[in-house]
Design a protein around this motif. Structure first.
Motif, short mmCIF file in Angstrom:
data_model
loop_
_atom_site.label_atom_id
_atom_site.label_comp_id
_atom_site.label_asym_id
_atom_site.label_seq_id
_atom_site.Cartn_x
_atom_site.Cartn_y
_atom_site.Cartn_z
N SER A 110 -98.86 -19.18 -3.84
CA SER A 110 -98.98 -19.60 -5.23
C SER A 110 -97.82 -20.54 -5.57
CB SER A 110 -98.93 -18.35 -6.12
OG SER A 110 -99.23 -18.71 -7.42
N SER A 138 -103.40 -26.76 -6.33
CA SER A 138 -104.17 -27.24 -7.48
C SER A 138 -103.79 -28.67 -7.83
CB SER A 138 -103.92 -26.37 -8.72
OG SER A 138 -104.40 -25.08 -8.50
N HIS A 166 -106.39 -31.71 -8.02
CA HIS A 166 -106.54 -32.55 -9.23
C HIS A 166 -106.35 -34.02 -8.90
CE1 HIS A 166 -105.33 -28.85 -11.85
NE2 HIS A 166 -106.57 -28.80 -11.42
#
Ligand code: ADP
Ligand code: ADP
Length: 226
Positions: free
Chosen positions: A42, A47, A51
């Motif tokens: 994480s 992400s 994107h």
């Protein structure tokens, strides 16, 4: 055939003490029809990378070339069109429109663009996703797995070149997760679309053609699965 080429891609958030190199000089190519899983801790930049591949963020430096187009050389308006027509997004939360039924939710990207609906493709897609019996139901009348199938339908409605999925099974139990990934795999294979999927689940990652591991914004491992 190469669909995505990433060159010296960087994304920096914040400045000074707060500076984070979320994506730190990534180079990468992805071929048409490839299913790529992205794994890593994480906060490692998964992400942010996704994107940037989909044109929803702008890089600090470097290039993303999709289908031969250097997407960050496009104007905002052209980039919005690129996102709508070339990229399908699937998220952990389904983001369906509650007042529209299943079929309307799937057709939404086309309707927003005044695009003629390819009935054969859409009917086939709805059928692959097992939603024939649910076409006229509202999202709140569906299970989580069914809602995620609708969001896959919406992502594929435009027949995009690349499908980007950010933890698409993060909200589902293991049985439903497996079903969703099987369906996603089946649909993108059928249409020779490229799938890039972020997951924490190594069982899911092992279904991909290739697993890319990201740590601290960099690719630390890139392995083909046979
Ligand atoms: P995940 O690990 O599931 O990808 P994250 O908690 O990393 O979820 O982030 C979810 C989204 O929240 C990111 O895509 C990013 O846009 C946003 N985000 C993450 N960290 C920050 C932050 N420090 N400040 C602002 N937005 C953030
Ligand atoms: P992952 O998806 O692997 O969890 P993210 O791409 O969400 O990682 O985040 C990578 C790093 O960038 C994290 O340190 C996160 O806090 C930071 N970050 C992400 N989005 C933002 C944002 N909008 N503003 C500031 N920091 C962010």
């Amino acid at each position: 055939m190469e669909v995505v080429r990433v060159e010296n891609l960087c994304k920096v958030y914040g400045t000074g003490e707060m500076k984070v190199n979320a994506v730190d000089n990534i180079n990468l190519t992805i071929n048409q029809g490839e299913f790529v899983a992205i794994v890593g801790p994480s906060g490692s930049g998964k992400s942010t990378l996704l994107h940037l591949l989909g044109g929803v963020d702008r890089p600090s430096s470097g290039k993303v070339i999709v289908d031969g187009t250097d997407i960050y050389s496009l104007s905002e308006e052209e980039l919005a069109i690129f996102r709508r027509r070339k990229v399908g997004f699937i998220f952990q939360f389904y983001n369906l429109v509650p007042v529209l039924d299943v079929e309307e939710n799937i057709l939404l990207p086309l309707l927003l663009d005044n695009k003629k609906v390819d009935r054969k493709y859409i009917d086939e897609l709805i059928s692959i996703l097992g939603l024939n019996e649910r076409k006229n139901h509202l999202p709140n009348e569906l299970s989580g797995g069914q809602q995620q199938r609708v969001s896959i339908g919406r992502a594929l409605a435009y027949s995009p070149s690349i499908v980007l999925a950010d933890e698409p099974t993060g909200n589902l139990d293991s049985q439903n997760s497996k079903e969703i990934v099987d369906l996603l795999k089946l649909s993108v294979q059928k249409y020779n679309q490229t799938l890039v999927l972020i997951t924490h689940d190594l069982d899911i990652a092992s279904q991909a053609d290739r697993i890319i591991t990201i740590e601290d914004g960099s690719i630390v491992k890139d392995e083909k699965i046979s």
